[in-house]
Design an enzyme around this catalytic site. Structure first.
Site, PDB file in Angstrom:
ATOM      1  CG  LEU A 194      -1.978  -1.050   1.285  1.00 52.54           C
ATOM      2  CD1 LEU A 194      -2.739  -0.953   2.603  1.00 52.54           C
ATOM      3  CD2 LEU A 194      -2.937  -0.889   0.131  1.00 52.54           C
ATOM      4  CG  ASP A 195      -0.423   5.047  -1.669  1.00 54.44           C
ATOM      5  OD1 ASP A 195       0.125   4.445  -2.607  1.00 54.44           O
ATOM      6  OD2 ASP A 195      -1.399   5.791  -1.814  1.00 54.44           O
ATOM      7  NE  ARG A 196       6.856   7.558   1.986  1.00 55.56           N
ATOM      8  CZ  ARG A 196       6.585   8.754   2.526  1.00 55.56           C
ATOM      9  NH1 ARG A 196       6.588   8.899   3.820  1.00 55.56           N
ATOM     10  NH2 ARG A 196       6.323   9.790   1.770  1.00 55.56           N
TER      11      ARG A 196
END
Length: 164
Positions: free
Chosen positions: A7-9
């Protein structure tokens, strides 16, 4: 060890990795990636709002909800284009379900939402929820700065993280 999905950071999510002997690494990684792509991904988000939306905003948000009560609808679809980094509009579809909310008597005014993106656009869930006037808590790009500050100060919301 090979990265299969992340997932996005800034999102609180998971990283899926594959471990295999050198001879089998590419095959195992590809198989896991294909299994994830074929499956249905469901994300859970904590959003600002109680699950109600004025009827005049429903059409603008691209939601197929006949009333403004998003909690009562069960699963509903938001089908609204999203612009990419070059300004081009791309079709984007997400199915949502408002699972629970704090209720109007609670000053927190928050809801737990399940989201299933049918397309994979950049920040799609974040943008669609913001279009429903229910931004994800902690979202500094598409959320509400004042609300995020209140949640950090009064409810110990972690900084630099999304509730996704």
């Amino acid at each position: 060890v090979n990265l299969v999905h992340r997932l996005d950071r800034g999102a609180s999510g998971c990283v899926i990795c594959a471990y295999a002997d050198l001879d089998d690494a590419a095959e195992v990684t590809t198989a896991l990636g294909e299994a994830l792509a074929a499956g249905q991904k469901t994300y859970v988000a904590l959003v600002r709002g109680e699950g109600f939306l004025r009827e005049d905003l429903l059409e603008k948000a691209g939601a197929d909800v006949p009333s403004g009560d998003l909690k009562r609808e069960g699963w509903f679809v938001v089908d609204r284009p999203i612009k990419d980094d070059r300004g081009r509009e791309n079709n984007a579809t997400t199915t949502f379900k408002f699972v629970a909310s704090t209720g109007s008597e609670d000053a927190a005014r928050a809801s737990l939402v399940a989201a299933r993106p049918a397309t994979g656009r950049w920040h799609q869930i974040r943008r669609h929820l913001n279009g429903l006037s229910h931004p994800i808590l902690g979202d500094s790009s598409h959320g509400n700065s004042r609300t995020n500050r209140e949640w950090r100060k009064e409810r110990d919301l972690p900084g630099a993280r999304l509730c996704l």
